[in-house]
Design a protein around this motif. Sequence first.
Motif, short mmCIF file in Angstrom:
data_model
loop_
_atom_site.label_atom_id
_atom_site.label_comp_id
_atom_site.label_asym_id
_atom_site.label_seq_id
_atom_site.Cartn_x
_atom_site.Cartn_y
_atom_site.Cartn_z
N LEU A 60 0.83 -1.21 0.00
CA LEU A 60 0.00 0.00 0.00
C LEU A 60 0.86 1.25 0.00
CD1 LEU A 60 -2.45 -1.08 2.84
CD2 LEU A 60 -3.01 -0.98 0.41
N ASP A 61 0.54 2.20 -0.86
CA ASP A 61 1.25 3.47 -0.80
C ASP A 61 0.62 4.33 0.30
OD1 ASP A 61 -1.02 4.75 -1.88
OD2 ASP A 61 0.02 5.50 -3.64
N HIS A 62 1.21 5.49 0.54
CA HIS A 62 0.78 6.37 1.63
C HIS A 62 -0.70 6.75 1.52
CE1 HIS A 62 1.16 9.47 4.73
NE2 HIS A 62 0.52 10.28 3.91
N LYS A 63 -1.14 7.14 0.33
CA LYS A 63 -2.54 7.56 0.17
C LYS A 63 -3.50 6.40 0.36
CE LYS A 63 -1.86 11.61 -2.74
NZ LYS A 63 -2.12 12.23 -4.03
N ALA A 64 -3.10 5.21 -0.06
CA ALA A 64 -3.96 4.04 0.14
C ALA A 64 -4.10 3.75 1.64
CB ALA A 64 -3.40 2.83 -0.60
N LYS A 65 -3.00 3.83 2.37
CA LYS A 65 -3.05 3.63 3.82
C LYS A 65 -3.94 4.69 4.47
CE LYS A 65 1.52 1.51 4.15
NZ LYS A 65 2.92 1.71 4.58
N LEU A 66 -3.80 5.94 4.02
CA LEU A 66 -4.65 7.01 4.55
C LEU A 66 -6.12 6.71 4.29
CD1 LEU A 66 -2.99 10.44 3.71
CD2 LEU A 66 -3.47 9.50 5.97
N MET A 67 -6.43 6.28 3.09
CA MET A 67 -7.81 6.00 2.74
C MET A 67 -8.37 4.89 3.63
SD MET A 67 -9.36 5.26 -1.02
CE MET A 67 -11.10 4.95 -1.27
N THR A 114 -9.30 1.70 14.97
CA THR A 114 -8.79 2.75 14.08
C THR A 114 -7.46 3.31 14.58
OG1 THR A 114 -11.02 3.36 13.38
CG2 THR A 114 -9.30 4.98 13.01
N ASN A 115 -7.38 3.64 15.85
CA ASN A 115 -6.13 4.22 16.38
C ASN A 115 -4.97 3.25 16.27
OD1 ASN A 115 -7.33 6.66 16.98
ND2 ASN A 115 -7.78 6.09 19.09
N ASN A 116 -5.23 1.98 16.50
CA ASN A 116 -4.20 0.96 16.37
C ASN A 116 -3.70 0.90 14.92
OD1 ASN A 116 -2.47 -1.14 17.09
ND2 ASN A 116 -4.09 -2.68 17.09
N LEU A 117 -4.62 0.90 13.97
CA LEU A 117 -4.25 0.87 12.56
C LEU A 117 -3.47 2.13 12.17
CD1 LEU A 117 -4.45 -0.75 9.94
CD2 LEU A 117 -6.63 0.40 9.49
N TYR A 118 -3.88 3.25 12.70
CA TYR A 118 -3.20 4.54 12.47
C TYR A 118 -1.73 4.41 12.87
CZ TYR A 118 -2.72 9.67 12.83
OH TYR A 118 -2.35 10.98 12.68
N GLU A 119 -1.48 3.82 14.03
CA GLU A 119 -0.10 3.64 14.52
C GLU A 119 0.65 2.60 13.69
OE1 GLU A 119 1.51 5.44 16.79
OE2 GLU A 119 -0.27 6.67 17.07
N GLU A 163 -1.19 17.04 10.83
CA GLU A 163 -2.56 16.95 10.34
C GLU A 163 -2.59 17.06 8.82
OE1 GLU A 163 -6.67 19.47 10.72
OE2 GLU A 163 -5.37 19.37 12.47
N GLU A 164 -1.76 17.91 8.27
CA GLU A 164 -1.70 18.08 6.82
C GLU A 164 -1.26 16.79 6.13
OE1 GLU A 164 1.17 20.55 3.97
OE2 GLU A 164 -0.10 21.82 5.22
N GLU A 165 -0.33 16.09 6.74
CA GLU A 165 0.19 14.85 6.15
C GLU A 165 -0.80 13.69 6.24
OE1 GLU A 165 4.97 15.10 6.85
OE2 GLU A 165 3.70 14.95 8.64
N THR A 166 -1.81 13.82 7.08
CA THR A 166 -2.83 12.77 7.19
C THR A 166 -4.17 13.19 6.57
OG1 THR A 166 -3.48 13.50 9.40
CG2 THR A 166 -1.79 11.78 9.26
N PHE A 167 -4.17 14.30 5.86
CA PHE A 167 -5.38 14.79 5.18
C PHE A 167 -5.67 13.90 3.98
CE2 PHE A 167 -7.37 17.39 1.87
CZ PHE A 167 -8.51 17.80 2.54
N LEU A 168 -6.92 13.49 3.84
CA LEU A 168 -7.35 12.68 2.70
C LEU A 168 -8.08 13.57 1.71
CD1 LEU A 168 -7.49 9.77 1.58
CD2 LEU A 168 -9.73 9.59 2.70
N GLU A 169 -7.59 13.58 0.48
CA GLU A 169 -8.20 14.41 -0.57
C GLU A 169 -9.68 14.06 -0.74
OE1 GLU A 169 -5.86 14.41 -4.29
OE2 GLU A 169 -4.34 13.41 -3.09
#
Length: 102
Positions: free
Chosen positions: A51-58, A71-76, A85-91
């Motif tokens: 998974l690339d970064h955006k896929a993980k974010l999605m 969710t928090n566990n997956l986030y970590e 916050e900007e780096e975890t923003f989903l388009e």
Amino acid sequence: MITADVLVQSKSESHDMFGDGYRYILADIENLLVGKSGPEGRIKSRYGKELDHKAKLMIVHQFAKVGHPETNNLYEIFGFGNLTEEETFLEDKYANELLDSF
């Protein structure tokens, strides 16, 4: 490599058990998260390099949208703990694809 665009496309791919490929990936990650102890190693070995970064974010945003307790566990696990916050923003084009449930 699975990108966010590939995840969106997988919503139109039929899957016998889960309806579509997107739901299959979500169910697989959920199973890895809650199935046994030590989900981090299992998720990283299966999806860490796929998974690339955006896929993980999605995926993290999808889990958050449905209120999944892991969710928090997956986030970590995906390494978002030290991001801004900007780096975890989903388009919006990906946020609009999130399901209300899975």
